[in-house]
Enzyme design. Structure first.
Site, PDB file in Angstrom:
ATOM      1  N   SER A 100      13.999  55.147  65.560  1.00 55.25           N
ATOM      2  CA  SER A 100      15.137  56.052  65.440  1.00 55.25           C
ATOM      3  C   SER A 100      14.714  57.417  64.890  1.00 55.25           C
ATOM      4  CB  SER A 100      16.198  55.390  64.554  1.00 55.25           C
ATOM      5  OG  SER A 100      17.395  56.110  64.552  1.00 55.25           O
ATOM      6  N   ASP A 240      18.704  62.068  67.763  1.00 52.26           N
ATOM      7  CA  ASP A 240      17.574  61.511  67.021  1.00 52.26           C
ATOM      8  C   ASP A 240      16.587  60.905  68.022  1.00 52.26           C
ATOM      9  OD1 ASP A 240      19.206  59.381  67.747  1.00 52.26           O
ATOM     10  OD2 ASP A 240      18.770  58.225  65.953  1.00 52.26           O
ATOM     11  N   ASP A 242      15.897  57.994  69.326  1.00 49.64           N
ATOM     12  CA  ASP A 242      16.323  57.119  70.426  1.00 49.64           C
ATOM     13  C   ASP A 242      17.699  57.495  70.961  1.00 49.64           C
ATOM     14  OD1 ASP A 242      17.613  56.260  68.107  1.00 49.64           O
ATOM     15  OD2 ASP A 242      17.682  54.171  68.732  1.00 49.64           O
ATOM     16  N   ASP A 244      20.745  57.578  69.845  1.00 52.10           N
ATOM     17  CA  ASP A 244      22.022  56.904  69.577  1.00 52.10           C
ATOM     18  C   ASP A 244      22.839  57.670  68.537  1.00 52.10           C
ATOM     19  OD1 ASP A 244      20.510  56.268  67.331  1.00 52.10           O
ATOM     20  OD2 ASP A 244      20.875  54.108  67.435  1.00 52.10           O
TER      21      ASP A 244
END
Length: 450
Positions: A100, A240, A242, A244
């Site tokens: 992340s 960010d 990834d 999400d």
């Protein structure tokens, strides 16, 4: 939380706390677990960290050795993996390789069930038992039963098409800035905004394996703020590693965080008759200013523990349509089973266009209380959190703040960290009260040396 898995998967420094052996064993277990009655089918995506390729290979080897078939989405976002496994037939689970917002040398393994949701704790517990050698070794597949890997970039492309279909209006002539954090969004975000007609300006979309999240993205929003201001853009969105999460920047260069996004999207959905239950799911980290604004607008709210996993569980259980975190995990349960940064961007654009108002005006009713959050690395999170002297000091701070502020002390779900947060009328009050609690943690010997 277990020994290996926290609120957002198994996370650690690559080849230190999280190794290729761990990844291989996770693949071995899940390939066997889902393959007991049929051939297991799994989708795997990854972010742009150098170690993500290594973990992709290790997971694939583990799965196929247990007889599972692996579909590789390659560099993609967490919500795209969730979308693929929940909308296509026969996927037993999905894996996202990402840490992340963490630095490049960390990585993580996020496991999703066949509905695209965070994996059930019962299965996670079984994986941990397997990793600790408390279960028999999974049998190896042989001959024609050995699994295979398939290039499945088509799944990622289908997700891009899905996002484009969600837009209600053209973005023509809108000047939009995107900070892709040198992460997963670089393969998707610009394509979506370009297809919808925006004049798209992109920064931090040249990953090299080591620059993900480095001074960019949703956790370093100042880069996008300056970019939006310098180029006189209508709006900016930062993701960010990834993708999400999404943090927005208005046309004046001011930050619109997850709390303000929840407010403006919640009121818009209510007006459109889409906010079923008239309730927004937040976490205990949401700002007091959000709650005061929601009270004034007549919108209800509930609070969960920190983690989009807990937000989604509450939404699913109670039929709520909108939830999220201050950090930018925003979940629209009608469209996704996870936080989705790019989807969040599209919903903000929809509201700006439908209302014909700039983002600064839409977010204005939320007055954010000053907030100071400090992370303290400790030897033992439970011992530090439950120390009677620490709890006594926290109680004193809470009493002094009264109705004009609050204190929250909680354990990180992914790191050996205690987070101390205070909201109050001024930043100086916040700083002083946070330091009071940290001083007690230090005096009692809980804090790791820097």
């Amino acid at each position: 939380m277990g020994k290996y898995f926290g609120t957002d998967g198994f996370r650690g420094e690559a080849n230190v706390n999280l190794t290729v052996q761990h990844a291989f064993q996770i693949g071995r277990f899940l390939g066997w677990y889902y393959g007991r009655e049929h051939k297991c089918k799994v989708a795997i995506g990854k972010d742009t960290r150098r170690s993500s390729y290594m973990f992709e290979d290790a997971l694939s080897a583990g799965f196929t050795a247990s007889g599972a078939d692996v579909y590789l989405l390659h560099v993609t976002t967490t919500p795209s993996v969730a979308y693929v496994v929940r909308t296509e037939e026969d996927f037993d689970c999905g894996i996202m390789i990402s840490a992340s917002h963490n630095p490049y040398y960390d990585n993580g393994i996020k496991i999703l069930n066949g509905r695209g949701e965070k994996m059930e704790e019962t299965v996670i517990e079984e994986i941990e038992r397997y990793l600790d050698g408390k279960m028999p070794e999974a049998p190896l597949a042989t001959r024609e039963n050995i699994g295979c890997t398939t290039d499945y970039s088509a799944g990622r492309n289908r997700y891009i098409g899905y996002l484009i279909t969600l837009a209600t209006r053209s973005f023509k002539n809108k000047r939009v800035g995107l900070d892709c954090s040198n992460g997963s969004a670089f393969t998707i975000a610009k394509s979506v905004f370009d297809a919808l007609g925006a004049k798209t300006y992109v920064i931090h979309n040249e990953p090299d394996g080591t620059n993900i999240n480095r001074d960019c993205g949703s956790t370093h929003i100042e880069a996008l703020q300056q970019f939006v201001f310098d180029h006189q853009l209508d709006v900016g969105f930062a993701y960010d590693g990834d993708a999400d999460r999404c943090i927005a920047v208005d046309e004046q260069g001011h930050v619109v965080d997850g709390d303000r996004i929840l407010y403006l999207c919640g009121l818009y959905m209510k007006e459109k008759g889409q906010l079923e239950t008239n309730t927004i799911v937040t976490t205990v980290m949401s700002n007091l200013g959000l709650y005061k604004a929601l009270d004034k607008a007549g919108v209800g709210y509930v609070k969960t523990a920190v983690g989009d996993k807990y937000v989604y569980e509450n939404m699913l259980e109670n039929g709520h349509r909108l939830g999220g975190e201050q950090s930018g995990h925003i979940i629209f349960s009608k469209y996704a089973s996870t936080g989705d940064g790019i989807l969040t961007s599209l919903k903000i654009m929809e509201e700006m266009l439908e209302r014909k108002q700039p983002l600064s005006q839409l977010a204005a009713p939320v007055t954010i209380y000053p907030q100071v959050l400090k992370n303290v690395r400790v030897y033992s999170k439970p011992e530090a959190q439950n120390d009677p002297d620490v709890q006594m000091e926290v109680g004193k701070v809470a009493a002094e703040l009264g109705d004009n502020g609050r204190i929250l002390v909680r354990e990180s779900g992914t790191e050996p960290v205690i987070r101390v947060m205070v909201e109050a009328e001024t930043a100086s009050i916040c700083e002083a009260q946070v330091d009071r609690v940290i001083d007690v943690l230090k005096r009692k010997g809980h804090v790791l040396p820097e």
